[in-house]
Design a protein around this motif. Structure first.
Motif, short mmCIF file in Angstrom:
data_model
loop_
_atom_site.label_atom_id
_atom_site.label_comp_id
_atom_site.label_asym_id
_atom_site.label_seq_id
_atom_site.Cartn_x
_atom_site.Cartn_y
_atom_site.Cartn_z
N UNK A 267 0.81 -1.22 0.00
CA UNK A 267 0.00 0.00 0.00
C UNK A 267 0.84 1.27 0.00
N UNK A 268 1.89 1.31 0.82
CA UNK A 268 2.73 2.51 0.89
C UNK A 268 3.40 2.78 -0.45
N UNK A 269 3.85 1.71 -1.11
CA UNK A 269 4.54 1.88 -2.40
C UNK A 269 3.55 2.37 -3.46
N UNK A 270 2.33 1.83 -3.44
CA UNK A 270 1.32 2.26 -4.42
C UNK A 270 0.96 3.73 -4.19
N UNK A 271 0.80 4.12 -2.91
CA UNK A 271 0.48 5.52 -2.59
C UNK A 271 1.62 6.44 -3.03
N UNK A 272 2.85 6.04 -2.76
CA UNK A 272 4.00 6.88 -3.14
C UNK A 272 4.02 7.08 -4.65
N UNK A 273 3.76 6.01 -5.39
CA UNK A 273 3.74 6.11 -6.86
C UNK A 273 2.59 7.00 -7.32
N UNK A 274 1.41 6.79 -6.73
CA UNK A 274 0.23 7.58 -7.13
C UNK A 274 0.48 9.07 -6.90
N UNK A 275 1.13 9.40 -5.79
CA UNK A 275 1.45 10.81 -5.48
C UNK A 275 2.46 11.35 -6.47
N UNK B 202 -6.32 -5.87 -2.84
CA UNK B 202 -7.54 -5.41 -2.17
C UNK B 202 -7.64 -6.03 -0.79
N UNK B 203 -7.44 -7.35 -0.72
CA UNK B 203 -7.50 -8.04 0.56
C UNK B 203 -6.37 -7.54 1.48
N UNK B 204 -5.26 -7.11 0.88
CA UNK B 204 -4.13 -6.60 1.66
C UNK B 204 -4.33 -5.15 2.11
N UNK B 205 -5.41 -4.50 1.67
CA UNK B 205 -5.70 -3.16 2.17
C UNK B 205 -5.10 -2.02 1.35
N UNK B 206 -4.74 -2.28 0.11
CA UNK B 206 -4.14 -1.22 -0.70
C UNK B 206 -5.15 -0.10 -0.98
N UNK B 207 -6.42 -0.45 -1.18
CA UNK B 207 -7.44 0.58 -1.42
C UNK B 207 -7.58 1.49 -0.19
N UNK B 208 -7.48 0.89 1.00
CA UNK B 208 -7.58 1.70 2.23
C UNK B 208 -6.44 2.72 2.26
N UNK B 209 -5.24 2.27 1.92
CA UNK B 209 -4.07 3.16 1.96
C UNK B 209 -4.24 4.31 0.97
N UNK B 210 -4.76 4.00 -0.22
CA UNK B 210 -4.94 5.04 -1.24
C UNK B 210 -5.98 6.06 -0.77
N UNK B 211 -7.07 5.57 -0.19
CA UNK B 211 -8.12 6.50 0.28
C UNK B 211 -7.62 7.37 1.42
N UNK C 48 -12.11 0.32 -5.82
CA UNK C 48 -11.72 -0.96 -5.23
C UNK C 48 -12.10 -0.93 -3.77
N UNK C 49 -12.63 -2.04 -3.24
CA UNK C 49 -13.13 -2.05 -1.87
C UNK C 49 -12.01 -2.06 -0.83
N UNK C 50 -12.38 -1.68 0.39
CA UNK C 50 -11.49 -1.77 1.55
C UNK C 50 -11.18 -3.23 1.84
N UNK C 51 -10.14 -3.46 2.63
CA UNK C 51 -9.77 -4.83 3.01
C UNK C 51 -10.94 -5.54 3.68
N UNK C 52 -11.67 -4.82 4.52
CA UNK C 52 -12.77 -5.47 5.25
C UNK C 52 -13.90 -5.86 4.30
N UNK C 53 -14.20 -4.98 3.33
CA UNK C 53 -15.26 -5.32 2.38
C UNK C 53 -14.79 -6.40 1.40
N UNK C 54 -13.48 -6.41 1.09
CA UNK C 54 -12.93 -7.41 0.16
C UNK C 54 -13.00 -8.82 0.72
N UNK C 55 -13.27 -8.94 2.02
CA UNK C 55 -13.43 -10.27 2.62
C UNK C 55 -14.59 -11.05 1.99
N UNK C 56 -15.47 -10.34 1.29
CA UNK C 56 -16.55 -11.03 0.58
C UNK C 56 -15.96 -12.05 -0.38
#
Ligand code: AMP
Ligand code: GLY
Length: 425
Positions: free
Chosen positions: A55-63, A78-87, A95-103
């Protein structure tokens, strides 16, 4: 119209290539990046090396890229929480949060949500210990259906008449879900949602088994077509009202709203439609066929979902006709796939006729395109009829020179021949 979109697509498979192609056709998309992407996405976007599950690497790249929309393709980030980090970083994310991705990440969680929301699905037993397995198998009888609880890349499910095979898979994959066998044709329906409003894509059918005639082990998917000529009237509305909207409402009620792509995998059984599984992302290879028919601007739709304004989008628009994806896999798949096999032929660098090739598991070695994964390419054809789309796709497959590759020859064949009876809803 949305402001200009500078988009980062996370992932490196055929689905991400298909997403990048569709995004590149949206006039609002003025910048397009993939992380890490593949040799196919390099033709329509700029690729950036990154660990997609970090997540940190994806956020750094996005910035760094100044993107205003991140689209996350695969389930693992998604399950690892990358969407949460971006938000959290203040960037709109599809893309859903890690908790919603549990579906998708937990079969057991998905069953809990379905039971709470009254969504029809197979009856099941959750087994944590060896001793629970035999009783669960005997409760349902053959054919036996055994599912590993966590993510398994489409390969954690065994469906078999052989009780011994079922028992061994269960005992080596604990915890597992053992469930009732569902008969009838399968449907994949994708819905784009902002957590409240949901918009369906056209339904598709996927071919999970590795061999012609639905033989051999399960794979991530060997081909797909869309729409479904045999579908009963009202199919999409029925799935939206009985399955998709109740699931979205239940996740919102639990304070884990699902914003992204909710994928309902269903069986249209003799006792009505039932959910086989939910996934938390676009299906692969259905997406390649479905998006080739999409007329609406994908970037603007995903941005609306990511920013809670999907209600303003309305129904999506589609081209007439049909589309098909034929997957070329490397010998050995879904077991250990042969890597490094050379691939040559037309359309590998992109094409603008009714046939195109998506890269799923390819690499460039010494300047040459080679296989570098289980599913290697997807040949996508879109035409006025399903018969024509099949013909064009297989003609394009035959033009490729990929000696260590193979494909199924019967993708969409029964549908083309009208052999799938229309189920009742
Ligand atoms: P899943 O990973 O849950 O999608 O399962 C992979 C494939 O296994 C599905 O697409 C079905 O073809 C098959 N399958 C899964 N669950 C069942 C079931 N309860 N009854 C019949 N087939 C199933
Ligand atoms: N096509 C099956 C999947 O994406 O899981």
């Amino acid at each position: 119209m949305t402001a200009e979109l500078n988009v980062l697509v996370v992932g490196n498979g055929g689905r991400e290539h298909a997403l990048a192609l569709a995004l590149s056709k949206d006039p609002a998309v003025t910048g397009l990046h993939c992380a890490p992407g593949n040799p196919g996405t390099a033709a329509v976007a700029k690729n950036h090396a990154v660990d997609a599950t970090d997540g940190d690497a994806v956020v750094a790249l996005a910035r760094d890229l100044g993107v205003n929309l991140v689209v996350i393709g695969p389930e693992a980030p998604l399950v690892a929480g990358v969407a949460d980090a971006v938000r959290v970083a203040g960037i709109a994310c599809f893309g859903p949060s890690a908790r919603a991705a549990l579906i998708e990440g937990s079969k057991q969680f998905a069953k809990e949500v379905m039971n709470a929301a009254g969504i029809p699905t197979a009856e099941s037993h959750y087994c944590t210990f060896d001793i629970e397995v035999a009783a669960a198998l005997d409760a349902f009888g053959p054919p036996y259906v055994v599912k590993a609880d966590g993510l398994a890349g489409g390969k954690g499910v065994v469906v078999t008449e052989d009780r011994e095979v079922a028992r061994r898979h269960a005992e080596s994959s604990l915890p597992v879900v053992i469930e009732e066998f569902l008969d009838g044709p399968e449907v994949s329906l994708f819905a784009i949602t902002d957590g409240t409003t949901a918009v369906p894509l056209q339904p598709a059918q996927d071919f999970k088994r590795v061999g012609d005639g639905d033989t051999g082990p399960n794979t991530g998917g060997m081909g797909a077509y869309s729409p479904l000529p045999w579908a009963p009237d009202g199919l999409v509305d029925a799935i939206m009202s009985r399955v998709v909207q109740p699931a979205i409402d239940e996740l919102a009620r639990r304070d884990t709203p699902f914003a992204g792509l909710l994928y309902a995998g269903l069986a249209l059984t003799s006792r009505g439609l039932k959910v086989i599984e939910f996934n938390c992302r676009f299906g692969d290879p259905e997406t390649q066929a479905v998006l080739s028919l999409l007329e609406s601007p994908l970037g603007q739709v995903l941005y609306a979902a990511a920013t809670g304004t999907l209600v303003d989008v309305g129904e999506l628009e589609w081209k007439d006709g049909s589309a098909i994806t034929v997957v070329l896999a490397a010998e050995g798949y879904p077991g250990r796939a042969v890597s490094g096999g050379a691939i040559t032929g037309p359309r590998l660098a992109g094409s603008d006729d009714n046939v195109h090739i998506v890269h799923a598991g390819t690499d460039i070695r010494d300047g040459h395109l080679v296989a570098a994964g289980g599913r290697v390419l997807g040949v996508v054809a879109q035409a006025s009829t399903l018969a024509r789309a099949r013909e064009d796709a297989y003609a394009a497959v035959d033009e490729l020179d990929f000696p260590t590759g193979f494909c199924r020859r019967d993708i969409a064949l029964r549908a083309e021949r009208g052999e799938i009876p229309t189920p009742t809803l």
